[in-house]
Design an enzyme around this catalytic site. Structure first.
Site, PDB file in Angstrom:
ATOM      1  N   SER A   1      66.516  14.703  28.792  1.00  9.23           N
ATOM      2  CA  SER A   1      65.166  14.938  29.284  1.00  9.23           C
ATOM      3  C   SER A   1      64.699  16.353  28.974  1.00  9.23           C
ATOM      4  O   SER A   1      64.640  16.743  27.815  1.00  9.23           O
ATOM      5  CB  SER A   1      65.104  14.620  30.782  1.00  9.23           C
ATOM      6  OG  SER A   1      63.781  14.550  31.226  1.00  9.23           O
ATOM      7  N   HIS A   2      64.395  17.157  30.006  1.00  4.98           N
ATOM      8  CA  HIS A   2      63.819  18.483  29.795  1.00  4.98           C
ATOM      9  C   HIS A   2      64.867  19.577  29.625  1.00  4.98           C
ATOM     10  O   HIS A   2      64.518  20.741  29.462  1.00  4.98           O
ATOM     11  CB  HIS A   2      62.925  18.846  30.990  1.00  4.98           C
ATOM     12  CG  HIS A   2      63.679  18.920  32.280  1.00  4.98           C
ATOM     13  ND1 HIS A   2      63.889  17.809  33.065  1.00  4.98           N
ATOM     14  CD2 HIS A   2      64.296  19.963  32.902  1.00  4.98           C
ATOM     15  CE1 HIS A   2      64.590  18.172  34.135  1.00  4.98           C
ATOM     16  NE2 HIS A   2      64.853  19.465  34.053  1.00  4.98           N
TER      17      HIS A   2
END
Length: 484
Positions: free
Chosen positions: A113-114
């Site tokens: 993800s991030h």
């Protein structure tokens, strides 16, 4: 090196000793455990025989380690006797859509993800294309810990098929939604700058925009190399380049997605941030206002959900439309569960995650883009003017580090008692309401830390509230007579 095992999957930094980072051995172990859990579950339920194969969809973001992890995951699934549908470079919401489309028994999304480029992860989906439940996640972790899985013999190995059509399928499903007004978007003649942090958003976001009728697209970091040009979390401090570009290009707005395209941030025409917390607010506002007169009569048709740490602006706009807002524990699986319980028509998290059940139960930046552009096109004014129509709240995010000797549960219980005259929610830590302000305390699952989120209609009040709670925590620590 770091390795974090959670109910929704396994996340870690690439390299290092097994068990200390996301090593090839760890990838094999947890992939084996997940597929063995599905096989055992379906066999016990009588849904498959011991000789039947299950099917799992696999997709990944563009991280540097993605190809390596992908090869290990697919090879391990074959070794477990599982048939694999490899959809290649993809997004988290696209894999979530692909699982039920393929009538698969589960899915694995290879993405951190991030998180920065040294991280990768395996996110685990059930047959609905939704994240597995806490109970199921605990079972998978136990299987991995005990290493009780059994591999298939040479005659029962799984087969692999590739399918690169799912971006188109995903986009077509978005375009088919009644709320998406392609005609209005095209007529608005938007000029859009996009920052896709050199991951898979660089492939699919331009495709979506073109399909929506947006012809003037300025691409920033759209080469899916996995070499992130800045911290990939879509926070204001990481988005200076697109902010300058929007202003320089005199664009109508900027669109930012994270590496796996489940979070969406908007940049206004003046280069200022629309506000990550307000992505969901704006999309929900559009959905709520777009209901038919008949739907507006049925309150169950206009419910919304976000987590306890998200802005109360969503509650404000929901109640303005005579709807009911509910707050869930933090975590996408918890938001989805409450959305189902309350028949919510939209929900998500304040990190830019939009969930539209009419499409699927998962955070989806692509449907968020389509909803936001439809809203902005019909509003017929600037992005900054749209932002000004919403209540303005400010969230202060803090944490207090403790020693291992401190009883965190006792501290949280002490805070709860101290503020017992206020509305208190304890489904996930302790959240206390103060008129238009709130504070939410959550313990970390991996460190001796209490995270403190506070919100008010001014930055000063929000910060002061957080400091007051932190002082209360220090007083409670003194009572325990344990040094911080």
């Amino acid at each position: 090196m770091a390795l974090i095992k959670s109910i929704s999957g396994i996340r870690g930094t690439i390299g290092g000793q097994p068990g200390e980072g996301l090593s090839p051995l760890d990838i094999v172990k947890f992939t084996s455990a997940f597929s063995y859990w599905i096989i055992t579950k379906l066999t016990k339920e009588g849904k498959i025989s011991k000789k039947e194969k299950i099917k799992i969809v696999v997709g990944r973001d563009a991280r540097i380690s993605g190809e390596m992890v992908n090869n290990l995951v697919i090879g391990t699934l074959q070794g477990m006797g599982v048939d694999v549908v490899d959809i290649g470079l993809s997004t988290t919401p696209t894999v979530e859509i692909a699982v039920p489309e393929e009538k698969a028994n589960g899915g694995i999304i290879i993405t951190a993800s991030h998180n920065p480029k040294q991280w990768n992860a395996l996110k685990l989906l059930n047959e609905k294309g939704e994240f597995i439940s806490e109970k199921d996640g605990i079972e998978v972790l136990k299987i991995a810990e005990d290493e009780v899985y059994t591999f298939a013999d040479v005659n029962s190995l799984g087969k692999v098929t590739s399918n690169d059509t799912y971006f188109k399928i995903h986009i077509d499903k978005i375009l088919a939604l009644p709320l998406i007004d392609k005609k209005a978007i095209k007529a608005a003649n938007f000029k859009v700058v996009i920052d896709c942090v050199n991951s898979t958003g660089g492939i699919v976001v331009p495709q979506l925009l073109q399909a929506l009728g947006v012809e003037n697209i300025v691409k920033l970091y759209c080469d899916p190399t996995g070499e992130f040009p800045h911290n990939p979390e879509p926070l204001p401090e990481n988005l200076r380049d697109i902010s300058k570009m929007v202003d320089k290009e005199k664009a109508n707005l900027g669109i930012v997605v994270d590496p796996d395209v489940d979070r969406l941030a908007i940049v206004c025409e003046d280069g200022e941030m629309f506000g990550e917390e307000y992505t969901l607010v704006a999309c929900a506002d559009y959905v709520l206002k777009s209901r038919t007169p008949a739907e507006k009569v049925e309150n169950k048709k206009c419910n919304t959900v976000s987590n306890l740490s998200s802005t109360r602006a969503l509650r404000d706009i929901t109640e303005k439309q005579n709807g009911t807002y509910s707050a869930s524990a933090v975590g996408e699986v918890n938001v989805v569960t409450m959305m189902k319980e309350t028949n919510a028509i939209i929900g998500g998290e304040g990190n830019g995650g939009v969930i539209l059940p009419e499409l699927h139960y998962g955070r989806d930046a692509l449907v968020g883009i389509a909803l936001f552009l439809s809203h902005l096109a019909k509003y017929k004014n600037t992005c900054s003017m749209l932002r000004s129509t919403y209540p303005t709240y400010h969230i202060s995010k803090n944490k207090i580090e403790l020693t291992n000797e401190i009883d965190v549960d006792k501290i949280l219980e002490g805070i709860k008692k101290k503020y017992k005259k206020q509305p208190v929610n304890t489904i996930d830590g302790v959240k206390i309401e103060f008129d238009l302000s709130w504070v939410h305390l959550r313990r970390s699952n991996t460190e001796p830390i209490i995270r403190i989120y506070s919100e008010s209609d001014s930055i000063a009040t929000s910060d002061n509230l957080a400091r007051k709670i932190m002082d209360d925590i220090r007083e409670l620590i003194k009572i325990q007579q344990i040094p911080v």
